[in-house]
Write an enzyme that holds these catalytic residues in place. Structure first.
Site, mmCIF file in Angstrom:
data_model
loop_
_atom_site.group_PDB
_atom_site.id
_atom_site.type_symbol
_atom_site.label_atom_id
_atom_site.label_comp_id
_atom_site.label_asym_id
_atom_site.label_seq_id
_atom_site.Cartn_x
_atom_site.Cartn_y
_atom_site.Cartn_z
ATOM 1 N N VAL A 287 48.197 18.306 40.353
ATOM 2 C CA VAL A 287 47.041 18.400 39.456
ATOM 3 C C VAL A 287 46.624 17.033 38.920
ATOM 4 O O VAL A 287 47.440 16.131 38.820
ATOM 5 C CB VAL A 287 47.307 19.359 38.273
ATOM 6 C CG1 VAL A 287 47.401 20.782 38.763
ATOM 7 C CG2 VAL A 287 48.560 18.950 37.533
ATOM 8 N N CYS A 288 45.337 16.912 38.555
ATOM 9 C CA CYS A 288 44.861 15.583 38.175
ATOM 10 C C CYS A 288 45.242 15.232 36.750
ATOM 11 O O CYS A 288 45.338 14.075 36.391
ATOM 12 C CB CYS A 288 43.362 15.438 38.395
ATOM 13 S SG CYS A 288 42.331 16.203 37.168
ATOM 14 N N SER A 289 45.467 16.212 35.932
ATOM 15 C CA SER A 289 45.852 15.879 34.551
ATOM 16 C C SER A 289 47.278 16.347 34.333
ATOM 17 O O SER A 289 47.532 17.259 33.566
ATOM 18 C CB SER A 289 44.907 16.533 33.575
ATOM 19 O OG SER A 289 44.654 17.858 33.950
ATOM 20 N N ASP A 290 48.207 15.738 35.035
ATOM 21 C CA ASP A 290 49.590 16.189 34.921
ATOM 22 C C ASP A 290 50.261 15.556 33.697
ATOM 23 O O ASP A 290 49.657 14.778 32.963
ATOM 24 C CB ASP A 290 50.362 15.948 36.217
ATOM 25 C CG ASP A 290 50.591 14.468 36.473
ATOM 26 O OD1 ASP A 290 50.243 13.643 35.614
ATOM 27 O OD2 ASP A 290 51.123 14.141 37.543
#
Lengths: 174, 155
Positions: free
Chosen positions: B43-46
């Site tokens: 995911v991009c906002s991990d």
């Protein structure tokens, strides 16, 4: 209690929809996050479906280290807000998310009908970036762990925009 | 899993391919240890990206954050570069999971660290710890609350 919105929605927020709406949706979002871009039309679908029952609030949660235009875009939307065109700019940014750039933001400001000279000055204002930072910190305090994160009537909703739509449909049928 | 009031065991792990790091080097600072299962989550906002955005909030509380997983120093280097992380990722790689086991947060079945957070005070005592379900990014509200209560205690 985990997952509670802190602070609650106030006149410091950008609020779309009827004051007396019974369902308050708050999104913590990042203008460059693809998942937020995908959520944008779903939020519109929700607004169209539920009309005056829905109040929508957008708070900034820019992941500035991952997305280089997240912060400039958030500041640009706040600057548009100073000219009373926050939501016009908000919509334009999400609709043109793929072409986000400094030039792109100026082009959007123009399409939104902003006074460009004033916009140019306003995006330098430190208080706008402070507002964005304050949104970010409120997100952290509220347990936001990524974008988009939604809160419904002050409680975190663990799901995406489509899940939110389904949940609202189901509760409307009850 | 170690709990509030336990002494935080010291350790030495690679932070870069040619540099080791031990927590005794951070004496006099608050430390946040973030154990996580693996680099390269999809995911991009991990979790690590989120902490990367929060360094200025952590430094307000005189706290340094360290990420730890069983990935190798080379994986950490590539991951850190790709996400432009500005804090160290430590490689609990050889012997595998040794530090995670020391803190009681090693998952034998997966061969990975659990997703676990520790806030350690300036005296090296654990002030707060939290075990998160592996699939859930725990965010940072718990960390900030813990740091805040440490700061107010010292005033």
């Amino acid at each position: 209690m985990p997952g509670q919105l802190k602070p609650a929605v106030s006149n410091q927020d950008h609020i779309q929809g009827a004051e007396e709406a019974t369902i308050e949706i708050v999104e913590y979002g990042d203008y460059q996050c693809p998942h937020c871009g995908a959520a944008y039309p779903v939020i519109q679908k929700i607004q169209k479906k539920f009309l005056t029952q829905i109040k929508f609030v957008f708070r900034n949660f820019p992941l500035a280290e991952s997305h280089r235009f997240a912060l400039p875009a958030a500041v640009a939307a706040e600057a548009a807000g100073l000219q009373g065109k926050y939501w016009e700019m908000h919509d334009l940014i999400f609709e043109n998310q793929k072409s986000l750039s400094h030039e792109g933001l100026f082009a959007m400001a123009k399409s939104a009908g902003l006074n460009i000279e004033q916009f140019k000055n306003d995006i330098q204002r430190p208080d706008l970036e402070e507002k964005v930072d304050a949104d970010f910190e409120s997100g952290i305090r509220s347990g936001v762990n990524g974008t988009p994160t939604f809160f419904v009537n002050g409680t975190r909703f663990d799901g995406g925009a489509e899940d939110l739509y389904d949940m609202l449909l189901e509760s409307a049928e009850d | 899993m170690l709990q509030k009031g336990d002494k935080a065991p010291d350790f030495e792990l690679f932070a870069t391919p040619d540099q080791k790091f031990s927590i005794s080097e951070l004496k006099g600072k608050n430390i946040i240890l973030a154990f996580y299962p693996a680099d390269w989550s999809p995911v991009c906002s991990d979790q690590m990206a989120l902490y990367n955005e929060m360094l200025k909030y952590f430094s307000k509380y005189e706290a340094t954050i360290l990420g730890i997983s069983v990935d190798s120093k080379w994986s950490h280097l590539a991951f850190s570069q790709s996400r432009t992380l500005h804090f160290p990722l430590l490689a609990d790689f050889e012997p595998k999971g040794e530090v995670s086991k020391l803190y009681g947060v090693y998952n034998e079945k997966e061969g990975e660290s659990n997703r676990a957070l520790f806030v350690i005070d300036k005296e090296g005592i654990i002030a707060w710890s939290y075990l998160s379900p592996a699939a859930i990014n725990p965010g940072a509200d718990g960390i900030l609350d813990a740091l805040e209560s440490l700061t107010s205690k010292n005033q």
